[in-house]
Design an enzyme around this catalytic site. Sequence first.
Site, PDB file in Angstrom:
ATOM      1  N   CYS A 107      18.575   1.783  10.823  1.00 40.31           N
ATOM      2  CA  CYS A 107      19.597   0.816  11.644  1.00 40.31           C
ATOM      3  C   CYS A 107      21.035   1.310  11.151  1.00 40.31           C
ATOM      4  CB  CYS A 107      19.442  -0.602  11.497  1.00 40.31           C
ATOM      5  SG  CYS A 107      20.576  -1.459  12.412  1.00 40.31           S
ATOM      6  N   GLY A 134      17.679  -0.598   6.507  1.00 36.92           N
ATOM      7  CA  GLY A 134      19.196   0.189   6.194  1.00 36.92           C
ATOM      8  C   GLY A 134      19.060   1.681   6.359  1.00 36.92           C
ATOM      9  N   THR A 185      23.162  -1.537   9.509  1.00 38.01           N
ATOM     10  CA  THR A 185      22.576  -2.197   8.427  1.00 38.01           C
ATOM     11  C   THR A 185      22.881  -1.282   6.908  1.00 38.01           C
ATOM     12  OG1 THR A 185      20.975  -3.185   9.408  1.00 38.01           O
ATOM     13  CG2 THR A 185      20.469  -3.057   7.234  1.00 38.01           C
ATOM     14  N   THR A 229      23.845  -6.759  11.926  1.00 41.54           N
ATOM     15  CA  THR A 229      23.153  -6.835  10.438  1.00 41.54           C
ATOM     16  C   THR A 229      21.758  -6.958  10.532  1.00 41.54           C
ATOM     17  OG1 THR A 229      23.689  -7.947   8.355  1.00 41.54           O
ATOM     18  CG2 THR A 229      23.107  -9.365  10.337  1.00 41.54           C
TER      19      THR A 229
END
Length: 173
Positions: free
Chosen positions: A160, A157, A163, A2
């Site tokens: 990754c 986001g 994410t 995350t």
Amino acid sequence: MTTIVSVRRGRQVALGGDGQVTLGAVVAKASARKVRRLYHNKVLAGFAGGTADAFTLFERFEAKLEKHQGHLMRSAVELAKDWRTDRILRRLEAMLVVADHEATLIITGAGDVIEPEQGIAAIGSGGAYAQAAARALLENTDLSPKEIVTKALTIAGDICIYTNQVHVIEQLD
């Protein structure tokens, strides 16, 4: 994993995280809440790592906050000490970012309690991307901590794969 990121400007602090939970190569949930308010809404906390492990740590940390009347540093050090020495807690795989009006801390399972410089803390698989984005925005704009956290999570986001773009952001003014 995350992405969790916290940004501080003076006594104003924001902490946010994405909502993706993965099981292996599969997205199991897109809207998990990895950021919470603790101790009478005076402390923000976010986690990266195992969800069940993090909930155990949230409970332990909140108990430490109650015991130490909301003193963030003392509660974090006591949690880290327990985490490092307790045989069961030692197996938990998670990291926490916690913040109040005075400080932001990263707490690790190795017993580390780190107060990051520049008012930025980031953990998780997208943490380095979010930290770089947040630092650039903090140093070069007048955006609020919440706006910076939002933009940093969006950038992380985009880069990754662990994410996503479902964000939960909390702020203390």
